[in-house]
Scaffold this active site. Structure first.
Site, PDB file in Angstrom:
ATOM      1  N   CYS A   8       1.235   2.792   9.659  1.00 37.18           N
ATOM      2  CA  CYS A   8      -0.268   2.462   9.829  1.00 37.18           C
ATOM      3  C   CYS A   8      -0.419   1.135  10.139  1.00 37.18           C
ATOM      4  O   CYS A   8       0.430   0.120   9.730  1.00 37.18           O
ATOM      5  CB  CYS A   8      -0.956   2.845   8.630  1.00 37.18           C
ATOM      6  SG  CYS A   8      -2.856   3.016   8.502  1.00 37.18           S
ATOM      7  N   ASP A 131      -3.800   7.040  -2.058  1.00 36.11           N
ATOM      8  CA  ASP A 131      -3.463   5.610  -1.886  1.00 36.11           C
ATOM      9  C   ASP A 131      -3.692   4.716  -3.236  1.00 36.11           C
ATOM     10  O   ASP A 131      -4.452   5.276  -4.141  1.00 36.11           O
ATOM     11  CB  ASP A 131      -4.226   5.192  -0.675  1.00 36.11           C
ATOM     12  CG  ASP A 131      -3.654   3.554  -0.432  1.00 36.11           C
ATOM     13  OD1 ASP A 131      -2.599   3.345  -0.831  1.00 36.11           O
ATOM     14  OD2 ASP A 131      -4.410   3.033   0.278  1.00 36.11           O
TER      15      ASP A 131
HETATM   16  O1  LIG Z   1      -4.598  -1.742   6.395  1.00 33.36           O
HETATM   17  C1  LIG Z   1      -5.644  -2.207   5.974  1.00 33.36           C
HETATM   18  O2  LIG Z   1      -5.890  -3.343   6.330  1.00 33.36           O
HETATM   19  C2  LIG Z   1      -6.597  -1.258   5.346  1.00 33.36           C
HETATM   20  C3  LIG Z   1      -7.948  -1.653   5.615  1.00 33.36           C
HETATM   21  C4  LIG Z   1      -8.868  -1.099   4.941  1.00 33.36           C
HETATM   22  C5  LIG Z   1      -8.659   0.217   4.496  1.00 33.36           C
HETATM   23  C6  LIG Z   1      -7.194   0.893   4.480  1.00 33.36           C
HETATM   24  C7  LIG Z   1      -6.111  -0.094   5.010  1.00 33.36           C
HETATM   25  N1  LIG Z   1      -4.725   0.403   5.205  1.00 33.36           N
HETATM   26  C8  LIG Z   1      -4.567   1.488   4.360  1.00 33.36           C
HETATM   27  C9  LIG Z   1      -3.119   1.778   5.042  1.00 33.36           C
HETATM   28  O3  LIG Z   1      -2.808   1.208   5.945  1.00 33.36           O
HETATM   29  C10 LIG Z   1      -2.364   3.321   4.612  1.00 33.36           C
HETATM   30  O4  LIG Z   1      -3.273   4.466   4.869  1.00 33.36           O
HETATM   31  C11 LIG Z   1      -1.872   3.012   3.099  1.00 33.36           C
HETATM   32  O5  LIG Z   1      -2.537   2.669   2.474  1.00 33.36           O
HETATM   33  C12 LIG Z   1      -0.746   2.050   3.509  1.00 33.36           C
HETATM   34  O6  LIG Z   1      -0.751   0.786   2.713  1.00 33.36           O
HETATM   35  P1  LIG Z   1       0.260  -0.191   2.155  1.00 33.36           P
HETATM   36  O7  LIG Z   1       0.092  -0.132   0.831  1.00 33.36           O
HETATM   37  O8  LIG Z   1      -0.220  -1.666   2.835  1.00 33.36           O
HETATM   38  O9  LIG Z   1       1.619   0.274   2.708  1.00 33.36           O
END
Ligand SMILES: O=C(O)c1ccccc1NCC(=O)[C@H](O)[C@H](O)COP(=O)(O)O
Length: 219
Positions: A8, A131
């Site tokens: 993502c 999440d």
């Molecule tokens: O990535 C972002 O900045 C973001 C902004 C707003 C809502 C969600 C967002 N990200 C979610 C994700 O990229 C994925 O679905 C997932 O939560 C993974 O996040 P991470 O903990 O950084 O691996």
């Protein structure tokens, strides 16, 4: 059983290419201006063409209105809308009916109490993404690299596919799948050098580590 792997927050042709070459099943694009991964519609058009037919394209939005969703759909041509805000079950149904696309609802998890809205969302969504709950005062509701207690999802009985995310990386993804028995994993921060800057080698390492867990996954 094969595990769905989603990378993502991709925002450049080079890192998108790394994810596609390494065999990502889903590639996610963030449309949320406060995020370091936010992409413009112009970039979305180019990245959308690059990913077409090579992976499932996921558009991540946070409480977006219909006009915003329409613009994203017109440019990126996503296969799935990932709803990462406080969208209600009624809003999910409305979005599905208006745009005719699959919807993945992200649910913020910290304790088992956070699963209370699950039956409603499960009845309306095509897929659920669990999440980590963002801390109070966070500038965004996800993509913070925060981990939640995966045991909250142990023994989950869901009839639709679900994915797990939140602070995953090449070193912990196997344990996350073992505990949750999720059918998919989603990563953003864990394949970055700095917030918003994806690292091709970390993407490859994550996908390798996720693929190595495939016999553990059930949904
Ligand atoms: O990535 C972002 O900045 C973001 C902004 C707003 C809502 C969600 C967002 N990200 C979610 C994700 O990229 C994925 O679905 C997932 O939560 C993974 O996040 P991470 O903990 O950084 O691996």
């Amino acid at each position: 059983m094969s595990l769905t792997v989603k990378i993502c927050g991709l925002s450049t042709p080079e890192t998108l290419d790394a994810a596609l070459q390494a065999g990502a099943d889903m590639v996610g694009f963030v449309f949320f201006p406060p995020s370091p991964r936010h992409i413009s519609l112009e970039t979305a058009r180019d990245l959308g063409k690059q990913a077409k037919g090579r992976a499932v394209k996921v558009a991540l939005t946070v409480d977006a209105d219909d006009a915003t969703l329409a613009n994203i759909i017109e440019t990126l041509r996503p296969d799935i809308l990932q709803l990462h805000g406080s969208e209600t079950v009624a809003r999910l149904r409305d979005i599905k009916q208006t745009f005719g696309l699959q919807v993945m609802k992200a649910m913020a998890v910290e304790t088992t109490a956070d699963l209370a809205p699950l039956p409603g969302y499960a009845a309306a969504a095509d897929r659920i993404l669990f999440d980590a709950r963002a801390p109070k005062g966070a500038t965004r509701p996800g993509g913070l690299g925060a981990v939640f207690d995966w045991h909250v999802l142990e023994n989950l009985d869901l009839s639709l596919p679900f994915m797990v995310s939140g602070g995953l990386n090449a070193g912990n993804v196997a344990e996350a799948v073992r505990v949750t028995r999720a059918g998919g994993v989603d990563v953003s921060s864990g394949v970055e050098r700095a917030p918003g800057t994806k690292d091709p080698e970390m993407i490859r390492a994550f996908i390798r580590a996720a693929r190595a867990t495939e016999e553990l996954s059930v949904r």
